[in-house]
Scaffold this motif. Structure first.
Motif, PDB file in Angstrom:
ATOM      1  N   ARG A   1       0.814  -1.201   0.000  1.00  0.00           N
ATOM      2  CA  ARG A   1       0.000   0.000   0.000  1.00  0.00           C
ATOM      3  C   ARG A   1       0.854   1.260   0.000  1.00  0.00           C
ATOM      4  N   LYS A   2       2.093   1.154  -0.468  1.00  0.00           N
ATOM      5  CA  LYS A   2       3.026   2.267  -0.428  1.00  0.00           C
ATOM      6  C   LYS A   2       2.472   3.494  -1.162  1.00  0.00           C
ATOM      7  N   HIS A   3       1.732   3.276  -2.241  1.00  0.00           N
ATOM      8  CA  HIS A   3       1.167   4.396  -3.015  1.00  0.00           C
ATOM      9  C   HIS A   3       0.182   5.234  -2.205  1.00  0.00           C
ATOM     10  N   GLU A   4      -0.430   4.653  -1.189  1.00  0.00           N
ATOM     11  CA  GLU A   4      -1.390   5.392  -0.366  1.00  0.00           C
ATOM     12  C   GLU A   4      -0.709   6.380   0.575  1.00  0.00           C
TER      13      GLU A   4
ATOM     14  N   GLU B   1       1.878   8.273  -0.294  1.00  0.00           N
ATOM     15  CA  GLU B   1       2.548   9.340  -1.055  1.00  0.00           C
ATOM     16  C   GLU B   1       1.640  10.509  -1.293  1.00  0.00           C
TER      17      GLU B   1
END
Length: 98
Positions: A93-96, A98
Motif C-alpha cells: 500500500r506504499k502508493h497510499e 505518497e
C-alpha cells in the motif's frame, strides 16, 4: 463484598489493551479506509448496551463501543506514525502514503 468495580476496571483495561494491536494491524492491512468498521462496531455496542439489563455487561458494552469510536481517531493517528517511520509501512500500500 462487591466486585463490580474490579470486574469493570479489569475488563476495561483488557478491552483497551486489545484495541491497541487492532489499530496497528487495521492500518497496516486496510489503511484508514477501515474507519467505518469501527463506527459500526461502536454504534452496535451503544445500541446493545442500552438494551442489556445486566449492569456489568451493559457497562462493558459501553466501554467496547467508545473504544471503537476512539479507534477511528487512532487509525488516522497510526497513519501519521507510519509516515514518521515509527511503525512499518505496508509495501503493498506504499502508493497510499505518497
Amino acid at each position: 463484598m462487591n466486585f463490580t468495580g474490579i470486574i469493570v476496571g479489569l475488563a476495561t483495561f483488557l478491552i483497551i489493551g486489545v484495541f491497541h494491536p487492532i489499530v496497528i494491524k487495521a492500518e497496516y492491512y486496510l489503511g484508514t479506509k477501515c474507519w467505518w468498521i469501527f463506527l459500526l462496531l461502536g454504534i452496535a455496542g451503544v445500541t446493545t448496551s442500552i438494551f442489556v439489563a445486566d449492569i456489568i455487561l451493559s457497562t462493558l458494552l459501553g466501554v467496547f463501543a467508545f473504544s471503537s469510536f476512539w479507534t477511528i481517531k487512532e487509525v488516522f493517528d497510526q497513519r501519521e506514525r507510519v509516515l514518521k517511520g515509527w511503525f512499518p509501512m505496508n509495501p503493498k500500500r506504499k502508493h497510499e502514503y505518497e
